[in-house]
Design a protein around this motif. Sequence first.
Motif, PDB file in Angstrom:
ATOM      1  N   ALA A 164      -7.469  -7.795  -1.402  1.00  0.00           N
ATOM      2  CA  ALA A 164      -7.455  -7.537   0.043  1.00  0.00           C
ATOM      3  C   ALA A 164      -6.757  -6.236   0.388  1.00  0.00           C
ATOM      4  N   LEU A 165      -5.929  -5.714  -0.530  1.00  0.00           N
ATOM      5  CA  LEU A 165      -5.166  -4.499  -0.249  1.00  0.00           C
ATOM      6  C   LEU A 165      -5.774  -3.258  -0.891  1.00  0.00           C
ATOM      7  N   LYS A 166      -7.007  -3.381  -1.401  1.00  0.00           N
ATOM      8  CA  LYS A 166      -7.683  -2.224  -1.966  1.00  0.00           C
ATOM      9  C   LYS A 166      -8.384  -1.446  -0.861  1.00  0.00           C
ATOM     10  N   LEU A 167      -8.333  -0.124  -0.935  1.00  0.00           N
ATOM     11  CA  LEU A 167      -8.974   0.724   0.060  1.00  0.00           C
ATOM     12  C   LEU A 167     -10.467   0.821  -0.217  1.00  0.00           C
TER      13      LEU A 167
ATOM     14  N   ALA B  94      -8.278   8.743  -6.715  1.00  0.00           N
ATOM     15  CA  ALA B  94      -8.332   7.591  -7.609  1.00  0.00           C
ATOM     16  C   ALA B  94      -6.969   6.936  -7.775  1.00  0.00           C
ATOM     17  N   ASP B  95      -5.882   7.729  -7.717  1.00  0.00           N
ATOM     18  CA  ASP B  95      -4.546   7.168  -7.887  1.00  0.00           C
ATOM     19  C   ASP B  95      -3.925   6.748  -6.557  1.00  0.00           C
ATOM     20  N   MET B  96      -4.744   6.606  -5.519  1.00  0.00           N
ATOM     21  CA  MET B  96      -4.293   6.110  -4.213  1.00  0.00           C
ATOM     22  C   MET B  96      -5.244   5.019  -3.743  1.00  0.00           C
ATOM     23  N   SER B  97      -5.452   4.026  -4.596  1.00  0.00           N
ATOM     24  CA  SER B  97      -6.482   3.026  -4.348  1.00  0.00           C
ATOM     25  C   SER B  97      -5.980   1.781  -3.635  1.00  0.00           C
ATOM     26  N   ASP B  98      -4.657   1.535  -3.625  1.00  0.00           N
ATOM     27  CA  ASP B  98      -4.112   0.286  -3.090  1.00  0.00           C
ATOM     28  C   ASP B  98      -3.017   0.565  -2.075  1.00  0.00           C
ATOM     29  N   MET B  99      -2.901  -0.325  -1.070  1.00  0.00           N
ATOM     30  CA  MET B  99      -1.770  -0.260  -0.154  1.00  0.00           C
ATOM     31  C   MET B  99      -0.503  -0.688  -0.903  1.00  0.00           C
ATOM     32  N   ARG B 100       0.597  -0.025  -0.641  1.00  0.00           N
ATOM     33  CA  ARG B 100       1.815  -0.243  -1.417  1.00  0.00           C
ATOM     34  C   ARG B 100       2.476  -1.574  -1.058  1.00  0.00           C
TER      35      ARG B 100
ATOM     36  N   VAL C  96      12.440   4.431   5.408  1.00  0.00           N
ATOM     37  CA  VAL C  96      12.331   3.208   6.217  1.00  0.00           C
ATOM     38  C   VAL C  96      10.925   3.185   6.773  1.00  0.00           C
ATOM     39  N   SER C  97      10.091   2.303   6.244  1.00  0.00           N
ATOM     40  CA  SER C  97       8.680   2.318   6.604  1.00  0.00           C
ATOM     41  C   SER C  97       8.056   0.964   6.296  1.00  0.00           C
ATOM     42  N   GLY C  98       6.705   0.929   6.258  1.00  0.00           N
ATOM     43  CA  GLY C  98       5.998  -0.324   6.081  1.00  0.00           C
ATOM     44  C   GLY C  98       5.547  -0.556   4.659  1.00  0.00           C
ATOM     45  N   THR C  99       5.554  -1.817   4.255  1.00  0.00           N
ATOM     46  CA  THR C  99       4.928  -2.245   3.006  1.00  0.00           C
ATOM     47  C   THR C  99       3.938  -3.351   3.353  1.00  0.00           C
TER      48      THR C  99
ATOM     49  N   PRO D 106      -1.851  -8.199  10.234  1.00  0.00           N
ATOM     50  CA  PRO D 106      -0.647  -7.586  10.804  1.00  0.00           C
ATOM     51  C   PRO D 106       0.625  -8.328  10.419  1.00  0.00           C
ATOM     52  N   GLU D 107       0.530  -9.658  10.293  1.00  0.00           N
ATOM     53  CA  GLU D 107       1.721 -10.445   9.958  1.00  0.00           C
ATOM     54  C   GLU D 107       2.206 -10.172   8.542  1.00  0.00           C
ATOM     55  N   ALA D 108       1.309  -9.667   7.684  1.00  0.00           N
ATOM     56  CA  ALA D 108       1.679  -9.429   6.290  1.00  0.00           C
ATOM     57  C   ALA D 108       2.236  -8.033   6.063  1.00  0.00           C
TER      58      ALA D 108
END
Length: 808
Positions: free
Chosen positions: A532-535, A541-547, A574-577, A583-585
């Motif tokens: 679900a977190l794959k773009l 290629a080395d930026m394929s997933d949300m962190r 200080v940011s999002g993971t 949105p809740e995740a």
Amino acid sequence: MKFTLSWLKDHLETDASLEEICARLTMVGLEVEDVDDKAAFKPFVIAKVVSAEQHPNADKLKVLMVDTGNGQPVQVVCGAPNARKGLIGAFAAPGTYVPGIAVTLSVGNIRGVESRGMMCSEKELEISDDHTGIIDLPEDAPVGTSYAAYAGLDDPVIEINLTPNRPDCTSVHGIARDLAASGLGTLKNQPAPSFVVAGETPVKVRLDLGEDKHLCPGFALRLVRGVKNGPSPAWMRQRLAAIGLRPINALVDITNYLTFDQGRPLHVFDAAKVTGNLTVRRAKDGERVLALDTREYALSPAHVVIADENGIESIGGIMGGEHSGCDEGTTDVLIESALWDPMNIAKTGRTLGIITDARYRFERGADPEYMVPGLERATELVLELCGGTAAKLDVVGYEGHAPKVVDFPISEVKRLTGLEVSTEEGVSILTKLGFGVEGAGERLRVTVPSWRPDVDGKADLVEEVMRIHGVDNIVAVPLPSHNAVNGKILTTMQIRTRQAKRALASRGMLEAVTWSFISEEQAKLFGGGQPALKLANPIAADMSDMRPSLLPGLLTAAQRNADKGHGDVAIFEVSGTYEGDTPEAQRRVAGGVRRGTASLNGAGRLWSNAAKGGGKPVDVFDAKADAIAVLEACGVPMGNVQFEAGGPAWYHPGRSGTIKLGPKIVLGSFGEFHPKTLDALDVSGALCGFEIYIDAMPEPKKKATRTKPALELSPFQAVKRDFAFVVDKTVEAAAILRAASSADRKLVTGVNVFDVFEGAALGEGKKSVAIEVTIQPVERTLTDEDFEGLTAKIIANVAKSTGGVLRA
């Protein structure tokens, strides 16, 4: 989007100047990026050759005497085969820049004869590619006047910056409609095309897209027999060249012209080169096509194509194929006008790396109701410029357009913009923009025209009224002031984010901003990697997933700094993971990494540094201190916080910890990193880090309002003094620190140990402890007597508490 002023006035009846038009365009949301007033053509004048003699030293050159209109003939050496007495053409005097050859003219000497200027060809003025001879004008051409004005080359070119939501303004007609609605003129509407139709179009079209009919919702095709293809008329060539398009031939130029004039991309096939019927389908995996740009493209089923019995003839909505292109030998032509899915067009263009004017319009959403009228307009131009006979039009797949209807309270304009716009004016603006308006009074029913796919609700209609009424009419109103800092302005999360940043910055860490995307391997290493977190369309290629964590980005950033010679790094973010695709995740996290000796006291006068011959490497306790600093800054009740040994798998199992609030709430973790984690990231060195989940912190309890005293800082300079005491080995350094601090608690604001020494010179069982004392005056500047008195107290207190004596 580029167009010329005269082109605009074909659609807009107006007396407004160029400056007024540009100002109004920007005001209605069509920002003018550039205006080319064609000043480069102004030096060229119409001149007449009054005599033409053979050059004495060159067989292919002639010496011309040229009348430029000022009564004094000018001598020009010319090699054009059509140079002759009586010819009228375009003359360039010395000092003129000639764009076609990129040369600024000067007085020359050609084979021993002086030449004071140049008679120009069309290529030298970049009008066309013709350089067989100099420009030959009619006998009635006014000598001495501007050639640019005579030939229409002084037509200013306007370039606007379109936002992606305005497909209606990818046409000159759409831009004119906006200007007319703003009151800058009257919109001209051309009469519907009218021509004789004879016979059927023998080539049929089949849409073979299965359930994916949205990929091509409609397709129109017409055969025109007996055309004579050749150059398009001068006015069309000039307009296309002015906006950067190369004129090719009349059939191709007509489609390019209508793309900009009406926002309707079309394509023309040479009917003789099409075998059998046409099919709109998905490309087969590995199919290839040679496109009109002479490049061959490998296609896949993700791409929609137009094919005949021999294979692919066009990449639908993007670019035609070279095989069926029209040339001077074309006698029968198929004109195509179709609708394409904007998303598929955008993806196809991006994967193939093709940027065309057709793609630009289709991916924004072409007007579905103009598919057929656009083809009719193209047919009319083909018959007018190339002759021939038009066959009956075939339309496949199109089921009509269902317009959106919006319930629009006119009071929304006031509520959202503060503008006082009457119902009558609002209705007038929407009507001039092509919207259908029904009803009276406060609530209106507005029908959205087919060319505005960007309008969905009442806020969009407010924007239409606002921009035409005038954004400059909106009065600037300051926000209401608040009595307390953060009072009803920032959310708790925003406040804690600021507090966390300030706390970490005060601890010597630098803020970093890292990518929200990481590789799949890094994501799995830190607990992520879920499908679900794959773009869907990663930028690399080395930026394929949300962190799932801030730490991979911070660790690699620290290593990049180390690779460039900055090994001691302390950075935070200080940011999002992301733990899921809802949105809740999404979590709000404060994370940091220290490397090398970048602990809070890693550099400076610390006794442990001297003992180890350098700075102390960072460890788990540095990370723990950073994590605690964030918790304290965010107001977490530290009395309820619990620390458990061990952390997530990316930390060292024996040098990490987990922070909890009660048995269930996990506030974060900290520690030194596992060697396997560092190897997987190709990172090295002494490293520790932490993450605190700001969104996991409970809401603060409401307290009674009270006035917080202002922070008072001393205006006097602090002073530092060093002392070295010889004490028994059994005496703890902390006892010396306490004794020195208690000498005067107002003046002594800091004491730390910076050296410990043992040696035979001190005596058996003795050691020397050196301390640094910070003295901060508060009420006045201290005198020498004050310092002597304080020094005596420090020595006396240490002697009384530890038996220590001042080292000689």
